[in-house]
Design a protein around this motif. Structure first.
Motif, mmCIF file in Angstrom:
data_model
loop_
_atom_site.group_PDB
_atom_site.id
_atom_site.type_symbol
_atom_site.label_atom_id
_atom_site.label_comp_id
_atom_site.label_asym_id
_atom_site.label_seq_id
_atom_site.Cartn_x
_atom_site.Cartn_y
_atom_site.Cartn_z
ATOM 1 N N ALA A 1 12.577 -3.102 -5.666
ATOM 2 C CA ALA A 1 13.547 -4.118 -5.242
ATOM 3 C C ALA A 1 13.928 -3.927 -3.772
ATOM 4 O O ALA A 1 13.994 -4.901 -3.008
ATOM 5 C CB ALA A 1 14.788 -4.071 -6.132
ATOM 6 N N LEU A 2 14.148 -2.690 -3.361
ATOM 7 C CA LEU A 2 14.497 -2.426 -1.966
ATOM 8 C C LEU A 2 13.350 -2.797 -1.032
ATOM 9 O O LEU A 2 13.559 -3.414 0.018
ATOM 10 C CB LEU A 2 14.875 -0.956 -1.779
ATOM 11 N N TYR A 3 12.132 -2.434 -1.402
ATOM 12 C CA TYR A 3 10.964 -2.797 -0.596
ATOM 13 C C TYR A 3 10.805 -4.312 -0.534
ATOM 14 O O TYR A 3 10.415 -4.853 0.493
ATOM 15 C CB TYR A 3 9.696 -2.169 -1.184
ATOM 16 N N SER A 4 11.121 -4.992 -1.624
ATOM 17 C CA SER A 4 11.014 -6.449 -1.648
ATOM 18 C C SER A 4 11.992 -7.079 -0.661
ATOM 19 O O SER A 4 11.661 -8.076 -0.007
ATOM 20 C CB SER A 4 11.272 -6.983 -3.055
ATOM 21 N N VAL A 5 13.179 -6.519 -0.553
ATOM 22 C CA VAL A 5 14.159 -7.029 0.413
ATOM 23 C C VAL A 5 13.619 -6.865 1.834
ATOM 24 O O VAL A 5 13.672 -7.807 2.642
ATOM 25 C CB VAL A 5 15.521 -6.314 0.246
ATOM 26 N N TYR A 6 13.077 -5.686 2.147
ATOM 27 C CA TYR A 6 12.464 -5.476 3.467
ATOM 28 C C TYR A 6 11.322 -6.457 3.686
ATOM 29 O O TYR A 6 11.168 -7.008 4.780
ATOM 30 C CB TYR A 6 11.931 -4.049 3.611
ATOM 31 N N TYR A 7 10.522 -6.680 2.670
ATOM 32 C CA TYR A 7 9.382 -7.600 2.763
ATOM 33 C C TYR A 7 9.848 -9.007 3.111
ATOM 34 O O TYR A 7 9.327 -9.640 4.034
ATOM 35 C CB TYR A 7 8.609 -7.587 1.438
ATOM 36 N N LEU A 27 0.805 -1.221 0.000
ATOM 37 C CA LEU A 27 0.000 0.000 0.000
ATOM 38 C C LEU A 27 0.843 1.278 0.000
ATOM 39 O O LEU A 27 0.628 2.148 -0.844
ATOM 40 C CB LEU A 27 -0.999 -0.022 1.161
ATOM 41 N N PRO A 28 1.821 1.443 0.907
ATOM 42 C CA PRO A 28 2.640 2.661 0.842
ATOM 43 C C PRO A 28 3.434 2.771 -0.457
ATOM 44 O O PRO A 28 3.617 3.866 -0.989
ATOM 45 C CB PRO A 28 3.588 2.544 2.033
ATOM 46 N N LEU A 29 3.894 1.634 -0.970
ATOM 47 C CA LEU A 29 4.659 1.648 -2.222
ATOM 48 C C LEU A 29 3.789 2.092 -3.383
ATOM 49 O O LEU A 29 4.203 2.931 -4.197
ATOM 50 C CB LEU A 29 5.260 0.267 -2.484
ATOM 51 N N ILE A 30 2.579 1.569 -3.477
ATOM 52 C CA ILE A 30 1.671 1.937 -4.568
ATOM 53 C C ILE A 30 1.293 3.408 -4.491
ATOM 54 O O ILE A 30 1.310 4.119 -5.501
ATOM 55 C CB ILE A 30 0.423 1.027 -4.558
ATOM 56 N N VAL A 31 0.977 3.881 -3.291
ATOM 57 C CA VAL A 31 0.623 5.298 -3.124
ATOM 58 C C VAL A 31 1.814 6.179 -3.502
ATOM 59 O O VAL A 31 1.656 7.191 -4.196
ATOM 60 C CB VAL A 31 0.147 5.579 -1.679
ATOM 61 N N LEU A 88 13.382 2.997 -14.160
ATOM 62 C CA LEU A 88 14.525 2.340 -13.524
ATOM 63 C C LEU A 88 14.557 2.638 -12.030
ATOM 64 O O LEU A 88 14.766 1.746 -11.208
ATOM 65 C CB LEU A 88 15.827 2.776 -14.188
ATOM 66 N N VAL A 89 14.324 3.884 -11.669
ATOM 67 C CA VAL A 89 14.321 4.277 -10.256
ATOM 68 C C VAL A 89 13.194 3.568 -9.510
ATOM 69 O O VAL A 89 13.386 3.057 -8.405
ATOM 70 C CB VAL A 89 14.213 5.817 -10.119
ATOM 71 N N VAL A 90 12.009 3.512 -10.110
ATOM 72 C CA VAL A 90 10.879 2.817 -9.482
ATOM 73 C C VAL A 90 11.212 1.334 -9.308
ATOM 74 O O VAL A 90 10.898 0.736 -8.271
ATOM 75 C CB VAL A 90 9.585 3.021 -10.303
ATOM 76 N N ALA A 91 11.874 0.733 -10.274
ATOM 77 C CA ALA A 91 12.265 -0.678 -10.159
ATOM 78 C C ALA A 91 13.238 -0.880 -8.994
ATOM 79 O O ALA A 91 13.130 -1.864 -8.251
ATOM 80 C CB ALA A 91 12.888 -1.158 -11.466
ATOM 81 N N VAL A 92 14.164 0.056 -8.811
ATOM 82 C CA VAL A 92 15.098 -0.029 -7.679
ATOM 83 C C VAL A 92 14.336 0.088 -6.367
ATOM 84 O O VAL A 92 14.589 -0.662 -5.415
ATOM 85 C CB VAL A 92 16.198 1.053 -7.787
ATOM 86 N N TYR A 93 13.391 1.013 -6.280
ATOM 87 C CA TYR A 93 12.596 1.174 -5.058
ATOM 88 C C TYR A 93 11.793 -0.091 -4.764
ATOM 89 O O TYR A 93 11.712 -0.526 -3.626
ATOM 90 C CB TYR A 93 11.655 2.368 -5.174
#
Length: 127
Positions: A109-115, A72-76, A102-107
Motif C-alpha cells: 500500500a505504501l509503495y502504491s502511494v509512491y507509485y 521490481l524492488p518490491l518483489i525482490v 498484513l505487514v506485506v500488504a501495508v508495504y
C-alpha cells in the motif's frame, strides 16, 4: 514465558520500524530519481505530443514504465523477506504468516502511494 513474549514484542517493533524506514527511504529515492529523469526527458515527450500522442496515452506509457521500476524492488524485497519469515516461523514454532501477510500488504500500500504520486508528477512534468 511472559518475558520471552515481551522480548519478542520489542524485536517485532524494531523490525517493523526498520522495515517502514526502509520502505519510505526506498520509495522516496525511486520517486525522486524518476521525477528528476522526467525533467531530462521532457523534450522527448514534447516530440510525442507534437506527433499527436494524447495525455492519456502518455499517462499509460508512464504508468507502465513506473510499474516496472517500482515493482521490481518490491518483489525482490518480498521474496527476500519470505525466506527469513519461514526461518523465523520454524524457529519460533508458531504461525506468524498471517501477521506477515498484513505487514506485506501495508508495504504494498505504501509503495502504491509512491507509485501514484510519481506517475502524476512525471506526467505533469513532461506535459
Amino acid at each position: 514465558s511472559g518475558m520471552w513474549f515481551g522480548e519478542f514484542g520489542i524485536i517485532a517493533f524494531i523490525g517493523l520500524f526498520l522495515g517502514l524506514v526502509f520502505v519510505f527511504a526506498t520509495g522516496s529515492i525511486i520517486s525522486y530519481k524518476q521525477l528528476m529523469e522526467a525533467q531530462e526527458e521532457r523534450s522527448r515527450y514534447v516530440v510525442l505530443r507534437d506527433i499527436g500522442v494524447s495525455r492519456s496515452e502518455v499517462r499509460q506509457i508512464v504508468a507502465r514504465q513506473m510499474a516496472v521500476i517500482f515493482s521490481l524492488p518490491l518483489i525482490v524485497g518480498i521474496c527476500h523477506s519470505t525466506a527469513a519469515l519461514f526461518a523465523l516461523r520454524n524457529l519460533m514454532g508458531m504461525n506468524i504468516l498471517p501477521y506477515c501477510a498484513l505487514v506485506v500488504a501495508v508495504y504494498i500500500a505504501l509503495y502504491s502511494v509512491y507509485y501514484v504520486f510519481t506517475v502524476r508528477g512525471y506526467v505533469s512534468t513532461v506535459m
